[in-house]
Design an enzyme around this catalytic site. Structure first.
Site, short mmCIF file in Angstrom:
data_model
loop_
_atom_site.label_atom_id
_atom_site.label_comp_id
_atom_site.label_asym_id
_atom_site.label_seq_id
_atom_site.Cartn_x
_atom_site.Cartn_y
_atom_site.Cartn_z
N ARG A 35 4.65 12.97 5.61
CA ARG A 35 2.66 13.86 6.86
C ARG A 35 2.98 14.27 6.98
O ARG A 35 3.86 14.26 8.29
CB ARG A 35 1.75 12.94 6.43
CG ARG A 35 0.37 13.20 5.56
CD ARG A 35 -0.48 12.08 5.73
NE ARG A 35 -1.25 11.21 5.29
CZ ARG A 35 -1.60 11.56 3.84
NH1 ARG A 35 -2.62 12.75 3.88
NH2 ARG A 35 -2.28 10.54 3.65
N LYS A 51 -15.89 8.60 8.29
CA LYS A 51 -16.79 7.94 9.47
C LYS A 51 -17.29 8.76 9.98
O LYS A 51 -18.70 9.30 10.65
CB LYS A 51 -16.22 6.69 10.27
CG LYS A 51 -16.61 5.64 9.47
CD LYS A 51 -15.66 4.89 8.84
CE LYS A 51 -16.31 5.40 7.58
NZ LYS A 51 -15.50 4.02 6.19
N VAL A 186 -16.47 1.23 -2.59
CA VAL A 186 -16.75 2.13 -1.21
C VAL A 186 -16.90 3.44 -0.69
O VAL A 186 -17.59 3.72 -0.05
CB VAL A 186 -15.87 0.76 -0.16
CG1 VAL A 186 -16.46 1.65 1.02
CG2 VAL A 186 -15.70 -0.41 -0.48
N ILE A 187 -16.24 3.82 -1.21
CA ILE A 187 -15.64 5.14 -1.36
C ILE A 187 -16.48 6.13 -2.12
O ILE A 187 -16.98 6.94 -1.18
CB ILE A 187 -13.85 5.36 -1.55
CG1 ILE A 187 -12.28 4.23 -1.10
CG2 ILE A 187 -13.77 7.01 -1.95
CD1 ILE A 187 -11.69 4.39 -1.70
N VAL A 240 -17.35 7.78 -17.96
CA VAL A 240 -16.64 9.03 -17.77
C VAL A 240 -15.66 8.96 -18.86
O VAL A 240 -14.13 8.42 -18.38
CB VAL A 240 -16.29 9.69 -16.87
CG1 VAL A 240 -16.29 11.00 -17.06
CG2 VAL A 240 -18.45 9.66 -15.44
N ARG A 276 -7.66 2.78 -5.94
CA ARG A 276 -6.72 3.18 -5.55
C ARG A 276 -5.10 2.74 -6.15
O ARG A 276 -5.43 0.97 -6.45
CB ARG A 276 -6.67 2.90 -3.61
CG ARG A 276 -7.83 4.12 -2.69
CD ARG A 276 -7.21 3.99 -1.08
NE ARG A 276 -6.47 4.80 -1.34
CZ ARG A 276 -6.11 5.94 -1.23
NH1 ARG A 276 -7.37 7.23 -0.97
NH2 ARG A 276 -4.81 6.52 -0.83
N ASP A 316 -1.84 -1.75 1.80
CA ASP A 316 -1.72 -1.33 0.49
C ASP A 316 -0.77 -1.48 -0.81
O ASP A 316 -1.43 -1.73 -1.99
CB ASP A 316 -2.61 -0.26 0.71
CG ASP A 316 -3.83 0.12 0.99
OD1 ASP A 316 -4.50 -0.79 1.99
OD2 ASP A 316 -4.53 1.47 1.09
N ALA A 324 -7.44 -1.63 6.41
CA ALA A 324 -6.23 -0.46 7.33
C ALA A 324 -6.28 -1.27 8.33
O ALA A 324 -5.15 -2.41 8.44
CB ALA A 324 -7.91 0.59 7.74
N HIS A 448 -31.59 -11.32 23.34
CA HIS A 448 -33.32 -10.38 22.83
C HIS A 448 -33.34 -9.28 23.40
O HIS A 448 -32.89 -9.32 24.55
CB HIS A 448 -33.70 -11.40 22.80
CG HIS A 448 -35.85 -10.84 22.61
ND1 HIS A 448 -35.90 -10.78 21.48
CD2 HIS A 448 -36.76 -10.46 23.13
CE1 HIS A 448 -37.29 -10.12 20.77
NE2 HIS A 448 -37.07 -9.93 22.74
#
Lengths: 469, 464
Positions: A35, A51, A186-187, A240, A276, A316, A324, A448
């Site tokens: 990348r 986020k 999650v995603i 689907v 993924r 992953d 992560a 508290h």
């Protein structure tokens, strides 16, 4: 030819953390990244940008709804949204983070090679830059940290415009009227929440008969109820099978998971978030004979070593949850192992967070896990409706659930559905690393008024002695 | 009226007293609780809970103002917000009402008898209560004093009129245009910040040389910076002499210069003192420790069968300390072996950003002769903090240099109050730096800052 002690392929949270730790331990280290920016999926198109959008969309929704009861009036009508500005805010967040990684790598004197890495033989990595120039690097050890890629549905092409993966869903140029989310993990739920808050009608289709597979079922059911109350529509036990893109509006064919009559769901945008898959393309693993398992994950031993000498893998791309922080910990552990120390990751205590509202955070075992293992356990639950801080913040959805061994009282799992659960789960993780009993948590003084008092009360409830319930 | 006899009598239904009574009820102890005011004590009625409600509303208002000023980088704009403080207060009162009713319900569920009225000691086993229905005598084997504390009054600036305590500040129907806060402790700063956010022009006067003198300068700096952004004026090293005119306060600075500060309201928050008046304490003549009732590590007073818990026993005056003491005393009365030996009682200051402190600060550790290692991790290097637009603050871990035992954890940052539990638990479990550093912390959360601070103390932080 440059020669290193360690080359890390991939600079996501697993890779860059591994490289920094290795450099700290005195290894001559380089990273290879395909990348344009460091940080991998997490920083570029994952955790961080999502986020940023979750934070921004939450503020937008809050400004639309929750002020009135506190005596705050807000002019006429709803707040206005400038989506382009919101996405710019997100991009700046990403930019700040990836620059941070550049800085950290430089500071630790890690060499950075830009291009696609390929292992030609143990100890040899070939880097092909975008302009085709090939560099060959020599190294004593290699860590593969190439991460994962979006899982695709057969017969459905992701164009990142109308049919999008998480990457495209982080950069839509307008708020879709109708958003179809395929996959209630999650995603799907995080990004579904973002667009619902910004005005989309969101329908989530999930193959299983429940949302967030793997999460404690009782928690998942409550979570679904809360999300439904917010306006998210769920179609569970459904799949689907095709999406017709010929018209202006997408037409998705949805049928029961077990098979049966299909129905059509219309949408402006469809988000494919079914999971993924490990990413190992072009790495040359066949050539060096690195073994993969049936899910195409790299097989490693307990010390992250593959079957090929001097080649390790983390994150992953190997077995375990695709998180992560799991990758980071493996990165640190493998760096320490390569440097001759004793690196170790405790897979029993890896927290997991869903950043919706309310947040869902969990660590350790679920009730289903414990039943399957035949472990006798006690449950302590405490709702946020009985917590003072949650009341004044008007965030009383959810509860804390502590699972403890019936014989020893050792905490086996903690599940928090509620505001700020992601930060609160750290306490549970530390407790479990220490082999804490529910009584240890119950007898720790909790400040508290904080939301964390609910964690203490849930621990008290294990022995049926909660005070505020 | 017929006398009541019981095993345990608790005087005061604040977070110490009612928690003690509920726990005692759970343990099958025949328990009575007496309360002169409303159940829940200062904490629920005029302290922790209403102040956090006001702080929350003020934060939301600030956000709305921020959005309307076109300053938001998030791409959200909104019309200019308006504020109706009376409505905000009504909302807050609603929450307080629900919580105090909740306390009554909890006591009932635990089969604790609730007596409304002011209690007065007749002797070490007997108390009389002035109830609506007349005089009620209660005889008990064990009595727990949980009467709490009251705001300290300044002799030169007595409460009344424009001069208010935190109690009145939490019931204002309008935002004062000019608010002078006397005393820069946590109460003054929490309320001063909230009113500044709601639009008041706030000046804070402190006699000592800096604000929040309980915390070290490093921890306080981010709060000072934020106060400055909010336009709050801070005058340190100044003493209040009294009212100048009806609408101003006279102060003297350290160099002897006098000046006046115009004020619509003057909020005096110079501390709280143990509540030892009005319940016949002289009848039993307990040993005192200054203004507080002297207790040992089991909360026993100098008289057998009488315990004291919470604020009436002195500092730290914190609701959660009182509750923990209350549970302990209930269990002691039930015959269990207990002692109050908490390693960690977290202290939280709900300013903006919030401050959390557990255990020893670096200075306190040094003063105690401990050779320490500290690790600081700034939130500006935390991804979650960036996405929340709040990069101010840090997490700091203090550990023994020789064996890395963590002796203190402090943090300052938006919303970090919720990290206090993780800090306290780490200290209670006897964590070493390595334990924190090696615990997986979820990404992206602010809690990663905790792990990184421990790693940094070990020379192995990743993100800095």
């Amino acid at each position: 030819m440059a020669s290193y002690d360690l080359i890390v392929i991939g600079t996501g949270p697993g890779g860059y953390v591994c490289a920094i730790r290795a450099a700290q331990l005195g290894l001559k280290t380089a990273v290879v990244e395909k990348r344009a920016t460091h940080g991998g999926t997490c920083l570029n198109v994952g955790c961080i940008p999502s986020k940023a959008l979750l934070h921004a969309s939450e503020l937008y929704e809050e400004a639309s709804h929750s002020f009135a009861r506190m005596g705050i009036g807000i002019g006429i009508g709803k707040p206005k949204l400038d989506l382009a500005a919101m996405l710019k805010f997100k991009d700046e967040g990403v930019d700040g983070n990836v620059k941070g990684v550049d800085f950290l790598l430089k500071k630790n004197k890690v060499d950075s090679h830009r291009g696609t890495g390929r292992i030609t033989a143990p100890g040899h990595v070939e880097v092909t830059a975008e302009d085709g120039i090939v560099t060959t690097l020599d190294t004593k050890a290699i860590v593969i940290a190439t991460g994962s890629d979006v899982a695709r549905l057969r017969g459905i092409d992701i164009d990142e415009k109308r049919i999008v993966s998480s990457t495209g869903a982080l950069a839509l140029d307008k708020v879709p009227g109708k958003l179809l989310v395929v996959g209630a993990g999650v995603i799907g739920l995080e990004l579904g929440s973002v667009w619902r808050r910004l005005g989309s009608q969101v329908t989530v289709v999930e193959f299983f008969d429940r949302i967030v597979p793997g999460i404690d079922l009782d928690v998942a059911k409550n979570f679904q109820r809360i999300l439904a109350k917010q306006g998210m529509v769920f179609k569970l036990a459904s799949k689907v099978t095709a999406i017709d893109t010929s018209g202006k509006i997408l037409k998705a064919s949805v049928e029961p998971a077990a098979g049966g009559t299909a129905e059509t769901i219309e949408a402006d945008v469809a988000l494919i978030a079914i999971g993924r898959v490990p990413y190992t393309d072009g790495l040359g693993l066949d050539a060096v004979g690195v073994k993969l398992d049936d899910k195409r994950r790299i097989v490693t031993d307990a010390h992250f070593a593959t079957n090929a000498p001097g080649i390790y893998a983390i994150g992953d791309v190997i077995a375990g949850p695709m998180l992560a922080h799991k990758a980071e910990d493996e990165g640190v552990a493998v760096a320490e192992i390569i440097a001759g120390k004793a690196g170790h990751v405790n897979y029993d205590v890896i927290p997991n967070v869903v950043y919706t509202y309310p947040e869902l955070a969990s660590v350790g075992r679920t009730e289903e896990d414990l039943k399957a293992a035949g472990t006798a356990y006690n449950v302590g639950k405490f709702p946020f409706t009985a917590n003072g801080r949650a009341k004044v913040n008007m965030t009383t959805d959810g509860f804390v659930k502590v699972l403890a061994d019936a014989k020893t009282d050792r905490v086996l799992g903690v599940h928090i559905l509620g505001p700020d659960a992601g930060n609160m789960i750290a306490e549970a993780a530390v407790a479990m690393e220490f082999g804490a009993s529910s009584e240890d948590i119950a007898r720790t003084c909790h400040a508290h008024p904080t939301l964390t008092e609910a964690v203490k009360e849930a621990a008290l409830a294990v022995e049926k002695r909660a005070i505020h319930m | 009226m017929k006398e009541i006899t019981c095993r345990l009598l608790v005087i005061g239904a604040g977070p110490g007293g009612y928690v003690c009574a509920v726990r005692a009820g759970q343990l099958g102890i025949d328990t009575v609780i007496v309360e002169a005011g409303r159940p829940g004590g200062a904490c629920l009625n005029v302290g922790c809970i209403p102040s956090k409600a006001l702080i929350h509303a003020a934060d939301e208002y600030t956000r709305a103002v921020h959005l309307s000023a076109g300053k938001s980088r998030l791409g959200i704009t909104a019309a200019k917000p308006s504020l109706e403080l009376a409505k905000t207060m009504a909302w807050k009162d609603g929450i307080v009402g629900r919580l105090t009713n909740g306390v009554v319900a909890l006591l009932k569920k635990a089969q604790v008898k609730y007596v409304q009225g002011r209690a007065r000691f007749l002797d070490g086993k007997t108390v009389e209560v002035d109830t609506e229905m007349g005089r009620q005598v209660i005889r008990a084997e064990v009595i727990v004093i949980a009467t709490g504390s009251t705001p300290v009054e300044l002799a030169d600036l007595p409460f009344g009129g424009r001069v208010i305590s935190s109690t009145e500040a939490l019931a204002l129907k309008e935002v004062p245009k000019k608010l002078v806060v006397v005393g820069a402790g946590y109460i003054g700063l929490e309320l001063g910040t909230a009113f500044a956010k709601l639009g008041a022009s706030v000046t804070i006067v402190e006699a000592l040389s800096r604000i929040l003198p309980l915390y070290d300068a490093e921890l306080v700096r981010p709060v000072e910076k934020r106060l400055d952004t909010l336009g709050v004026r801070i005058i340190t090293g100044a003493r209040v002499k009294g009212l100048a005119k009806a609408d101003a306060v006279a102060i003297t600075s350290t160099d002897g210069k006098s000046s006046t500060l115009a004020a619509d309201k003057i909020l005096v928050t110079v501390g709280r003192k143990p509540m030892t008046d009005g319940f016949g304490l002289d009848a039993i003549d307990l040993d005192m420790d200054g203004r507080a009732i002297r207790v040992d590590d089991k909360c026993r007073t100098s008289m057998r069968g009488i315990y004291a818990i919470g604020d009436v026993t002195g500092e730290p005056m914190l609701a959660h300390r009182a509750s923990a003491q209350g549970v302990m005393v209930a269990e002691l009365v039930a015959g269990e072996k207990r002692a109050f030996d908490r390693v960690a009682i977290p202290g939280v200051c709900f300013t903006d950003p919030e401050i959390v402190s557990v255990g020893l600060s670096p200075e306190a550790a040094k003063a105690a002769g401990i050779d320490v290692k500290t690790g600081i991790f700034p939130l500006s290097a935390n991804g979650r903090a960036m996405t929340l637009e709040r990069e101010d603050g840090f997490v700091r871990v203090v550990a023994r240099a020789d064996n890395h035992l963590v002796v203190g954890i402090q943090a300052v940052g938006a919303n970090l109050s919720e990290m206090s539990a993780a800090f306290a638990l780490a200290l209670e479990m006897g964590a070493r730096l390595e334990d924190i550093a090696a615990t997986v912390h979820a990404h992206p959360t602010q809690s990663e800052g905790f792990m990184e601070a421990a790693q940094r103390a070990l020379g192995a932080a990743i993100h800095i």
